[in-house]
Design a protein around this motif. Sequence first.
Motif, PDB file in Angstrom:
ATOM      1  N   THR A 173     -11.836 -35.650 -23.182  1.00  0.00           N
ATOM      2  CA  THR A 173     -12.201 -34.265 -23.447  1.00  0.00           C
ATOM      3  C   THR A 173     -13.151 -34.199 -24.629  1.00  0.00           C
ATOM      4  OG1 THR A 173     -11.371 -32.069 -24.050  1.00  0.00           O
ATOM      5  CG2 THR A 173     -10.144 -33.963 -24.898  1.00  0.00           C
ATOM      6  N   ASP A 174     -14.060 -33.253 -24.596  1.00  0.00           N
ATOM      7  CA  ASP A 174     -14.938 -33.009 -25.732  1.00  0.00           C
ATOM      8  C   ASP A 174     -14.451 -31.816 -26.553  1.00  0.00           C
ATOM      9  OD1 ASP A 174     -16.655 -35.135 -25.212  1.00  0.00           O
ATOM     10  OD2 ASP A 174     -17.809 -33.973 -23.768  1.00  0.00           O
ATOM     11  N   VAL A 175     -13.245 -31.324 -26.229  1.00  0.00           N
ATOM     12  CA  VAL A 175     -12.626 -30.230 -26.984  1.00  0.00           C
ATOM     13  C   VAL A 175     -11.914 -30.804 -28.205  1.00  0.00           C
ATOM     14  CG1 VAL A 175     -10.782 -28.491 -26.920  1.00  0.00           C
ATOM     15  CG2 VAL A 175     -12.383 -28.686 -25.008  1.00  0.00           C
ATOM     16  N   ASP A 176     -12.177 -30.236 -29.377  1.00  0.00           N
ATOM     17  CA  ASP A 176     -11.569 -30.703 -30.628  1.00  0.00           C
ATOM     18  C   ASP A 176     -10.387 -29.842 -31.072  1.00  0.00           C
ATOM     19  OD1 ASP A 176     -13.378 -32.769 -30.845  1.00  0.00           O
ATOM     20  OD2 ASP A 176     -14.704 -31.700 -32.228  1.00  0.00           O
ATOM     21  N   ALA A 223       0.304 -31.987 -32.952  1.00  0.00           N
ATOM     22  CA  ALA A 223      -0.236 -30.690 -32.532  1.00  0.00           C
ATOM     23  C   ALA A 223      -1.595 -30.398 -33.136  1.00  0.00           C
ATOM     24  CB  ALA A 223       0.736 -29.574 -32.894  1.00  0.00           C
ATOM     25  N   ALA A 224      -1.903 -30.992 -34.288  1.00  0.00           N
ATOM     26  CA  ALA A 224      -3.176 -30.724 -34.951  1.00  0.00           C
ATOM     27  C   ALA A 224      -4.243 -31.760 -34.622  1.00  0.00           C
ATOM     28  CB  ALA A 224      -2.976 -30.666 -36.470  1.00  0.00           C
ATOM     29  N   MET A 225      -3.917 -32.754 -33.803  1.00  0.00           N
ATOM     30  CA  MET A 225      -4.907 -33.769 -33.455  1.00  0.00           C
ATOM     31  C   MET A 225      -6.032 -33.178 -32.621  1.00  0.00           C
ATOM     32  SD  MET A 225      -2.720 -37.225 -32.570  1.00  0.00           S
ATOM     33  CE  MET A 225      -4.231 -38.154 -32.243  1.00  0.00           C
ATOM     34  N   LYS A 226      -7.213 -33.761 -32.762  1.00  0.00           N
ATOM     35  CA  LYS A 226      -8.340 -33.330 -31.935  1.00  0.00           C
ATOM     36  C   LYS A 226      -7.991 -33.503 -30.464  1.00  0.00           C
ATOM     37  CE  LYS A 226     -12.165 -34.201 -35.139  1.00  0.00           C
ATOM     38  NZ  LYS A 226     -13.441 -34.922 -35.340  1.00  0.00           N
ATOM     39  N   GLY A 235      -3.545 -31.501 -23.469  1.00  0.00           N
ATOM     40  CA  GLY A 235      -3.903 -32.598 -24.363  1.00  0.00           C
ATOM     41  C   GLY A 235      -2.755 -32.936 -25.300  1.00  0.00           C
ATOM     42  N   TYR A 236      -2.105 -31.905 -25.836  1.00  0.00           N
ATOM     43  CA  TYR A 236      -0.976 -32.124 -26.734  1.00  0.00           C
ATOM     44  C   TYR A 236       0.149 -32.882 -26.044  1.00  0.00           C
ATOM     45  CZ  TYR A 236       3.439 -31.192 -29.053  1.00  0.00           C
ATOM     46  OH  TYR A 236       4.680 -31.343 -29.620  1.00  0.00           O
ATOM     47  N   ARG A 246      -7.189 -40.386 -27.266  1.00  0.00           N
ATOM     48  CA  ARG A 246      -8.167 -39.365 -26.938  1.00  0.00           C
ATOM     49  C   ARG A 246      -9.578 -39.906 -27.117  1.00  0.00           C
ATOM     50  NH1 ARG A 246     -12.311 -36.283 -30.016  1.00  0.00           N
ATOM     51  NH2 ARG A 246     -12.680 -34.408 -28.803  1.00  0.00           N
ATOM     52  N   GLN A 247     -10.431 -39.704 -26.098  1.00  0.00           N
ATOM     53  CA  GLN A 247     -11.837 -40.067 -26.207  1.00  0.00           C
ATOM     54  C   GLN A 247     -12.692 -38.898 -25.746  1.00  0.00           C
ATOM     55  OE1 GLN A 247     -13.264 -43.792 -24.675  1.00  0.00           O
ATOM     56  NE2 GLN A 247     -11.317 -44.822 -24.974  1.00  0.00           N
ATOM     57  N   SER A 248     -13.879 -38.825 -26.280  1.00  0.00           N
ATOM     58  CA  SER A 248     -14.852 -37.865 -25.768  1.00  0.00           C
ATOM     59  C   SER A 248     -15.114 -38.177 -24.296  1.00  0.00           C
ATOM     60  CB  SER A 248     -16.160 -37.972 -26.562  1.00  0.00           C
ATOM     61  OG  SER A 248     -17.244 -37.477 -25.808  1.00  0.00           O
TER      62      SER A 248
END
Length: 352
Positions: A173-176, A223-226, A235-236, A246-248
């Motif tokens: 995901t590219d979502v931060d 919970a606060a991870m990108k 994602g969480y 997690r990778q872009s």
Amino acid sequence: MKFIVAIDSFKGCLTSSEANEAAAAAIRSAHPDADITQITVSDGGEGFLEAFQAAIGGSLVAVTVRNPLMRNITARYLLKGPTAVVEIAEACGLTLLSPEERNPMVATSYGTGQLVADAVRKGARHIIVGLGGSATSDAGKGMLRALIDAFNPHGSWDGIRRTLRDVRFTIATDVDNPLYGENGAARVFAPQKGASQNMVTQLDNQARHFAEISARHFGFDRAAMKGAGAAGGLGYAFLQYLNAERQSGTELLLDTIGFSALTARADLVITGEGSADRQTLMGKLPMGILQHAGPVPVCLIAGRVSDRDQLLASGFSRVECINPSGIALEEAMKREVARQNISRTVRRILMS
């Protein structure tokens, strides 16, 4: 001349491969002897399966799963040896529901868990999950429930972790965004999925509560991870419960296909997306293409263009809107019209 064409899908209109072919047709008409490489691309959302199958091969596996409203549908994932690729939109995507049905208070990610479970049963030991386009904001609780039902319906989550201890997960995901809070999944993305302001508050509180309970159980909190807020908090769930990396999505795909090497002797790269603006500069797929292209000129085409000066200043050699001024959105979204507009725009770029 050598051309690389790598255009993201125009959501609801053209797939990546369809947009690429429209651009390639224009190149061939202008340069019949051109060397054209078409690359199907996705940042983790729509078209992720198609992009990875084009990159690594493999077979699409069809499975009966539950959609966001728990109706039976057929969804697919990609299987290549011990590697599986899951596009969560296949099972819990927003496009699976009509506008009237969209309600993230009830939409569930259960079907994504069913896809993961089937891949594990078929021998997958590395599961790449493309996070994007979800109808859900359940923090992945539905997905986790499906894994419990599949592997240990009367046991604990710790038993599930033992079952999956040899399975490695990568979320693309590219979502931060984090899971909750001002920039969390509910406040940023849930309104697009049909949530009222009251629903947003409830969803955010539910996500916070789930994270607090989970942190007490595991002794750590992700919970606060990108990426935790990606796909309504799916994602969480992968980060916290399945120890995912997690990778872009863009970086993962471009590295997989060896994009930098492909552009080594190219004369021009053409990329694109549905809407190009300053958000493109925040890690969206065309920006990844630009960063990996090195000194090769990169043209950006889009159905809608804003912030052109900023896009040009970032390094794109051309930024062009494919649609003529005044065209109605309904007309622009027609598949054949979009194809023609892409071809016309690429011809204009090549002739100028």
